[in-house]
Design an enzyme around this catalytic site. Sequence first.
Site, PDB file in Angstrom:
ATOM      1  N   GLY A   1       0.716  29.049  10.434  1.00  0.00           N
ATOM      2  CA  GLY A   1       1.026  28.649  11.801  1.00  0.00           C
ATOM      3  C   GLY A   1       1.405  29.869  12.632  1.00  0.00           C
ATOM      4  N   ALA A   2       2.205  30.735  11.998  1.00  0.00           N
ATOM      5  CA  ALA A   2       2.656  31.951  12.652  1.00  0.00           C
ATOM      6  C   ALA A   2       3.215  32.875  11.587  1.00  0.00           C
ATOM      7  CB  ALA A   2       3.741  31.632  13.684  1.00  0.00           C
TER       8      ALA A   2
ATOM      9  N   GLU B   1       6.066  36.150  10.982  1.00  0.00           N
ATOM     10  CA  GLU B   1       7.217  36.821  11.599  1.00  0.00           C
ATOM     11  C   GLU B   1       7.220  38.344  11.474  1.00  0.00           C
ATOM     12  OE1 GLU B   1       7.364  34.935   8.777  1.00  0.00           O
ATOM     13  OE2 GLU B   1       8.825  35.722   7.344  1.00  0.00           O
ATOM     14  N   ASN B   2       6.058  39.002  11.567  1.00  0.00           N
ATOM     15  CA  ASN B   2       6.039  40.475  11.511  1.00  0.00           C
ATOM     16  C   ASN B   2       7.112  41.021  12.455  1.00  0.00           C
ATOM     17  OD1 ASN B   2       3.479  40.160  10.088  1.00  0.00           O
ATOM     18  ND2 ASN B   2       2.698  39.610  12.101  1.00  0.00           N
TER      19      ASN B   2
ATOM     20  N   HIS C   1      11.524  29.506  15.080  1.00  0.00           N
ATOM     21  CA  HIS C   1      11.436  29.776  13.638  1.00  0.00           C
ATOM     22  C   HIS C   1      11.161  31.264  13.398  1.00  0.00           C
ATOM     23  CE1 HIS C   1      10.098  28.568   9.462  1.00  0.00           C
ATOM     24  NE2 HIS C   1       9.571  29.771   9.560  1.00  0.00           N
ATOM     25  N   GLU C   2      10.169  31.793  14.087  1.00  0.00           N
ATOM     26  CA  GLU C   2       9.786  33.196  13.862  1.00  0.00           C
ATOM     27  C   GLU C   2      10.875  34.145  14.357  1.00  0.00           C
ATOM     28  OE1 GLU C   2       7.453  33.344  11.873  1.00  0.00           O
ATOM     29  OE2 GLU C   2       6.733  31.302  12.200  1.00  0.00           O
TER      30      GLU C   2
ATOM     31  N   HIS D   1      13.657  34.566  11.920  1.00  0.00           N
ATOM     32  CA  HIS D   1      13.339  35.494  10.822  1.00  0.00           C
ATOM     33  C   HIS D   1      13.607  36.951  11.185  1.00  0.00           C
ATOM     34  CE1 HIS D   1      11.550  33.042   7.715  1.00  0.00           C
ATOM     35  NE2 HIS D   1      10.549  32.611   8.450  1.00  0.00           N
TER      36      HIS D   1
ATOM     37  N   GLU E   1      12.527  30.671   4.055  1.00  0.00           N
ATOM     38  CA  GLU E   1      11.778  29.683   4.838  1.00  0.00           C
ATOM     39  C   GLU E   1      12.610  28.448   5.163  1.00  0.00           C
ATOM     40  OE1 GLU E   1       9.510  30.439   6.454  1.00  0.00           O
ATOM     41  OE2 GLU E   1       8.663  32.161   5.434  1.00  0.00           O
TER      42      GLU E   1
HETATM   43 ZN   LIG Z   1       9.067  31.213   8.204  1.00  0.00          ZN
END
Ligand SMILES: [Zn+2]
Length: 707
Positions: free
Chosen positions: A353-354, A356-357, A389-390, A393, A412
């Site tokens: 979905g995505a 988190e770099n 969410h990202e 992180h 997660e």
């Molecule tokens: Zn995540």
Amino acid sequence: MGKGFYISKAVGIVGVILGAGALATIIALSVVYSQEKAKNNADPSPTDGGTTSSPTTSSPTTPAPSNNPWDKYRLPTSLMPESYNVSLQPRLTPVNGTEFYIFTGESTVEFVCVEETDLILIHSHKLNYSQFENGQPAMLVSLDTAVEAPSIKSTQMQTVTQYLVIHLNGKLVKGQRYRLYTIFTGELADDLGGFYRSVFDEDGVTKVVATTQMQPTHARKAFPCFDEPAMKAVFNITLIHDIGTVALSNGEEKESSQISVGDKMMQRTVFEPTLKMSTYLLAFIVSDFASISNISDNVSIRIFARKTAIAAGQGQYALDITGPILNFFEQYYNYKYPLPKSDQVALPDFNAGAMENWGLITYRETALLYDEAFSSNSNRERIATIIAHELAHMWFGNLVTLRWWNDLWLNEGFASYVEYLGADKAEPTWNVKDLIVLSDVHRVFAVDALTSSHPLSSKEEDVQTPAQISELFDAISYSKGAAVLRMLSDFLTEDVFTKGLQTYLAEFAFGTAVYTDLWSHLDEAARLNETELPAPVPDIMNTWVLQMGFPVITINTTAGHVSQQHFLLDPNSNVTAVSPYNYEWIVPIKWMKTGVIQKPEWLETKSATINAMKVTADDWVLANLNVVGYYRVNYDQGNWDRLLRALNTNHMDIPVINRAQLVDDAFNLARAQIIPTVLALSVTKYLYRRQIICPGNRPSTTWTSSI
Ligand SMILES: [Zn+2]
Ligand SMILES: *[C@@H]1O[C@H](CO)[C@@H](O)[C@H](O)[C@H]1NC(C)=O
Ligand SMILES: *[C@@H]1O[C@H](CO)[C@@H](O)[C@H](O)[C@H]1NC(C)=O
Ligand SMILES: *[C@@H]1O[C@H](CO)[C@@H](O)[C@H](O)[C@H]1NC(C)=O
Ligand SMILES: *[C@@H]1O[C@H](CO)[C@@H](O)[C@H](O)[C@H]1NC(C)=O
Ligand SMILES: *[C@@H]1O[C@H](CO)[C@@H](O)[C@H](O)[C@H]1NC(C)=O
Ligand SMILES: *[C@@H]1O[C@H](CO)[C@@H](O)[C@H](O)[C@H]1NC(C)=O
Ligand SMILES: *[C@@H]1O[C@H](CO)[C@@H](O)[C@H](O)[C@H]1NC(C)=O
Ligand SMILES: *[C@@H]1O[C@H](CO)[C@@H](O)[C@H](O)[C@H]1NC(C)=O
Ligand SMILES: *[C@@H]1O[C@H](CO)[C@@H](O)[C@H](O)[C@H]1NC(C)=O
């Protein structure tokens, strides 16, 4: 709009889902019950990283053990990287006369020798190396002129364990620093992993984007690296790209100039060194994307997407909410956002979905772009939660990283919990926080009630191969992780939970931790607060983390008798996995009596008498308020009857989430043959008299109340 008459969007959504869910369940119950269906129902769509997999621990067979270090999947600890120089040039057009796309690169890694060794193992997957004058694919030098680096005896590619193996003619000296230099070529494939290509059509032109997905083990496909989360280092990234394209990486652009490569002029973009970070959080993107930007609290925020999407204003919503969410997390973690910028990019081809770099978050287009005219409210809500969410992180996961993938569930699960807190800041009127019950708790109940489930925590030695790592990205890690952390935060109180979290982040910033480190910090915060708990935090949490499944709590209100039992959807299934806690949990019970919230209780044993839950006459007991506990609840028939009467008369006495709980618990208890289906069906009766009203869709006639 009169306050009493307003029903929020979230509640409306809950109602719709609840109604639809009940209907669906009725239909499901009326057809022949199929166990296979339940097994295949696991539909985890991870928000980031990895690939979707079924929630079983059965792993592909691990190759026969060997004593050669290069046959082991884990790196030896003899060498530790400190920093890398990586320069990459993706080719956005195929190699002449073929459909084959490539990138070329060169890399220097500086590492320190921690234990004397004559072997260098560095991850490398599907890379072809150029040879140097020494006849080898690598050059090694010592960083101390007084010590000479041993020469390279031989090298081999270990394709199964994905190493470039370098045998030396002498030993590397403990405490000494070295530099390893390589030049290589890789395929810029459309395989969604490592450095890959994404293709799309715009204005009748086919365009190619070079982008990355490193988590969990694909950085080794972009350049040779020590590709384990604990091998944190500083990365100096340079991208060489066509003039007119935009190059992005984790760091801010430091300098950009034109250089000639062969007979062609190219752009060379050098990025600021990153902070000390893990390889799986790196990202490089070359595209012709457009962007919009803003500055929030000195952090530069940019949203990148296809030019047409940016021109249509589809990035604006993401841009608007990023600043407030970052700001919320800075306070929540009590730690300033550690980077000067936050770039977010919508990619036409993206697996998760995505992702988190750190400083360069990548998304599926549907997870970042919002179009006022065409997107739905649920699109918008998904965008807000995924962005939150990202961004969560950026601290939990990126600043402090779990040492190895077996603790992925904490990373997660945590982000999947706090995404609702972050999204709630962005959309305070939506009651977004309620949705965790439907989207995570109820979703994962369905898989965790099967004998094929698995505990949240895995042993480090059981997670070795890339396939075993990918398997961890499932509904258990994300949704059960979120559910048990929400329960923990609730029984500690959010205040104590965040205090412990903050000291945890402060202690391990730029380093790594294991999940028990978080428990220690939370336990210490609880001790300082003098919070009353039946057992230390680790002991309580072990019962939820080290055994699969969850209990159904049965409350007999005539006797005040409370007991727990492992809840299984299929009553005929046999649990073969042995649990260290015998499938008993330490269960926090928040409850109410006839609409009045009571003092919370704990169930620490198989069964107990809780006198306060013994009720008479017309009183009813409702346990697991707002479904903060990770369990289902059953009652004696008399209490069910009184609850149903309350639902049909004063349903507002029962919190909306518990109304959803009563329907979901009843149907699942019926399916597990614990209560009669007739009882489950009668729980839905109250729905029929309630209208589901959404804002903007209010009937002009009088109506009694909301759902
Ligand atoms: Zn995540
Ligand atoms: C990367 O940059 C940092 C900071 O400028 C520097 O200390 C380090 O030596 C560089 N790494 C390499 C491999 O050159
Ligand atoms: C790493 O890159 C920086 C910036 O391009 C350069 O100044 C430095 O010399 C490089 N280090 C090595 C060891 O190549
Ligand atoms: C590819 O083809 C073009 C035009 O035919 C030619 O100019 C170029 O040198 C070729 N490149 C390579 C790497 O062969
Ligand atoms: C690497 O070498 C192999 C074997 O020669 C070849 O099949 C493959 O296409 C090469 N890959 C790249 C990216 O050049
Ligand atoms: C940038 O942020 C400020 C403050 O939040 C806001 O007023 C402004 O409209 C934003 N600009 C853009 C281009 O979004
Ligand atoms: C904002 O960033 C600039 C440059 O990094 C710095 O000089 C300035 O002090 C910062 N301002 C605040 C309020 O942090
Ligand atoms: C414990 O935390 C609560 C808030 O959650 C607070 O009201 C209370 O004063 C704290 N107690 C101590 C001893 O710090
Ligand atoms: C509840 O407790 C009463 C009194 O001990 C007992 O008679 C009754 O059978 C119990 N009900 C259930 C459903 O276990
Ligand atoms: C569980 O075990 C019982 C008794 O050994 C057996 O009759 C039953 O078929 C088993 N159920 C399943 C689903 O294997």
